[in-house]
Design a protein around this motif. Structure first.
Motif, PDB file in Angstrom:
ATOM      1  N   SER A 293       0.575  -0.930   0.287  1.00 24.21           N
ATOM      2  CA  SER A 293       0.226   0.164   0.214  1.00 24.21           C
ATOM      3  C   SER A 293       0.230   0.729   0.102  1.00 24.21           C
ATOM      4  N   LEU A 294       1.608   1.056   0.351  1.00 21.83           N
ATOM      5  CA  LEU A 294       2.980   2.126   1.182  1.00 21.83           C
ATOM      6  C   LEU A 294       3.485   2.496  -0.649  1.00 21.83           C
ATOM      7  N   LEU A 295       3.896   1.327  -1.448  1.00 17.57           N
ATOM      8  CA  LEU A 295       4.332   1.654  -2.598  1.00 17.57           C
ATOM      9  C   LEU A 295       3.374   1.838  -3.748  1.00 17.57           C
ATOM     10  N   GLY A 296       2.031   1.414  -3.799  1.00 16.80           N
ATOM     11  CA  GLY A 296       1.316   1.820  -4.660  1.00 16.80           C
ATOM     12  C   GLY A 296       0.444   0.617  -5.258  1.00 16.80           C
ATOM     13  N   THR A 297       0.078  -0.533  -4.372  1.00 20.29           N
ATOM     14  CA  THR A 297      -1.042  -1.868  -4.843  1.00 20.29           C
ATOM     15  C   THR A 297      -1.739  -2.468  -4.146  1.00 20.29           C
ATOM     16  N   SER A 298      -2.840  -2.654  -4.717  1.00 21.52           N
ATOM     17  CA  SER A 298      -3.687  -3.223  -3.632  1.00 21.52           C
ATOM     18  C   SER A 298      -3.477  -4.481  -2.329  1.00 21.52           C
ATOM     19  N   THR A 299      -4.064  -4.963  -2.077  1.00 28.44           N
ATOM     20  CA  THR A 299      -3.535  -6.375  -1.317  1.00 28.44           C
ATOM     21  C   THR A 299      -2.665  -7.097  -1.752  1.00 28.44           C
TER      22      THR A 299
END
Length: 429
Positions: A293-299
């Motif tokens: 989530s910090l990087l930019g993707t869903s679960t």
């Protein structure tokens, strides 16, 4: 270093583990192409999502390998990415930054539940029929999304959905891709999904249906458009509790089921089916969601495709570590990944949905108090376009039917509480 993996104790070798890792990577590498396309539908930068996908998968797989020493690979999960883009952002109108904040919150809660003995209690408290129904419902949800992306199903004012034009090139290519995936998977060919995605894409490029990549290798896209862009504060709003809950519940059951199934096949469970040191695997999984989530993707979640590596002989965390390394290398092939058309990944989405839908076969069909609520859960997800709503309606139906059928003793406090909370939410909103 190699002594950490206890290769001799688990009757394996470095060569076997490396081959197993390559096999696992081939079976799940389709997510490198699919995830950016799915999340691009939420307005996210496809290039940044691709890098985030590979980094989150590499981090999760590495932690699973080094900390838990299990041959389990992790990557952003199918189903949850579709829910993220199509429902949280597309239907509910949340910004993708807020949706990432909800993923972060669910990851933190999952980590807390994993460290404490709460997670096992929660999983055991949910009826088996509802666990199976949740997996099936997500499968149905994926199928309708994939059919829409392929152009097989289109919107209709009269009937809500109707059949698209089957003679269009994208529809034909998607259909052939789906048939190809099923046929190759049945033949147990490693990388079947990836092979068909690339074959459909190549055919589409040659036929002029979509632009081909300008180059195969290139400098990785910038991660800046998605890195640390999540809005955690917005995710704490009361109205988003259901979204966080949906991410949490699905990952809770999906991960637990995947870990037990794969590790049992690897012979790493005890005589009762329990997994020694399972808590480490759960911590690795939830940590990957937070980082993702910090990087930019869903679960980010454990992948059932890891079973392919286990069948190839993988028995230790070295298998997962090899997968992590291959995900890092894959970032260099971003030009190809970002040129994959939507109709090429649609067959993979439909196929994964079909595989997940098989879970419903485990429901006790002769017991109406179990089977009917399960059907409600599974059907409500695609028809309401919401995983959370499906879970809520299923739990409410389960609780009411058990009470009215005179079997209140089979209803535990956890299910009753969740049912009441969802009932309040439906009435208030």
């Amino acid at each position: 270093m190699m002594s950490h993996f206890r290769l001799e104790q688990r009757n394996t070798s470095v060569r076997t583990e490396v081959l197993a890792g390559c096999t696992t990577f081939l079976t799940l590498s389709y997510i490198i192409f699919v995830n950016p396309l799915v999340l691009a539908g939420a307005g996210m930068d496809a290039g940044a999502v691709l890098v985030a996908t590979c980094l989150a998968a590499a981090f999760g797989s590495a932690v699973m390998g080094l900390y838990a020493n299990f041959p389990i690979a992790l990557a952003p999960g199918m189903g949850l990415n579709a829910y993220f883009a199509a429902v949280a952002v597309g239907t509910l109108g949340l910004s993708w930054q807020t949706a990432l904040g909800a993923v972060f919150c669910s990851g933190v809660l999952m980590l807390i539940l994993s460290v404490l003995p709460v997670r096992e209690w929660v999983v055991n408290a949910i009826p088996r029929s509802q666990k199976l129904a949740i997996a099936t419902g997500i499968g149905f949800f994926l199928v309708i999304i994939g059919l829409r992306n392929a152009g097989v199903v289109i919107a209709s004012e009269a009937t809500l959905v109707t059949l698209g034009t089957l003679t269009q090139w994208p529809v034909v290519l998607a259909a052939l891709g789906f048939v190809g995936i099923v046929a190759l998977e049945q033949r147990k060919l490693p990388g079947a999904v990836l092979i068909c995605i690339l074959a459909v894409s190549l055919t589409g490029w040659i036929a002029g249906q979509s632009p081909p990549p300008e180059t195969v290798l290139a400098t990785p896209p910038s991660l800046a458009p998605t890195f640390l862009q999540l809005d955690i504060a917005a995710a704490f709003e009361v109205g988003l509790v259901a979204i966080v809950f949906a991410f949490l519940m699905v990952d809770l059951f999906d991960t637990s089921g995947t870990l037990v199934a794969v590790l049992n096949e690897a012979g790493l469970t005890d005589g009762t089916g329990r997994v020694p040191h399972l808590r480490r695997a759960l911590v690795a999984d939830s940590s990957a969601t937070i980082v993702g989530s910090l990087l930019g993707t869903s679960t980010t979640t454990s992948y059932i495709e890891s079973a392919a590596g286990v069948r190839a002989g993988g028995r230790t965390g070295l298998t997962a570590l090899v997968v992590a390394g291959l995900f890092l290398i894959a970032i260099l092939f971003a030009p190809v990944a970002t040129s994959i058309p939507e109709y090429a990944t649609a067959p993979a989405i439909v196929f994964v949905g079909c595989v997940m839908a098989r879970a419903l076969r485990g429901v006790e069909w002769d017991d109406l108090t179990e089977s009917v609520p399960a059907i409600v859960t599974a059907i409500a997800m695609p028809f309401t376009y919401s995983i959370a709503t499906g879970i809520g309606l299923g739990f409410i139906a389960y609780a009411l039917i058990k009470v009215l059928a005179g079997r209140r003793h089979e209803l535990n406090a956890a299910v009753a509480t969740v049912a009441v909370l969802f009932a309040i939410r439906f009435v208030v909103t």
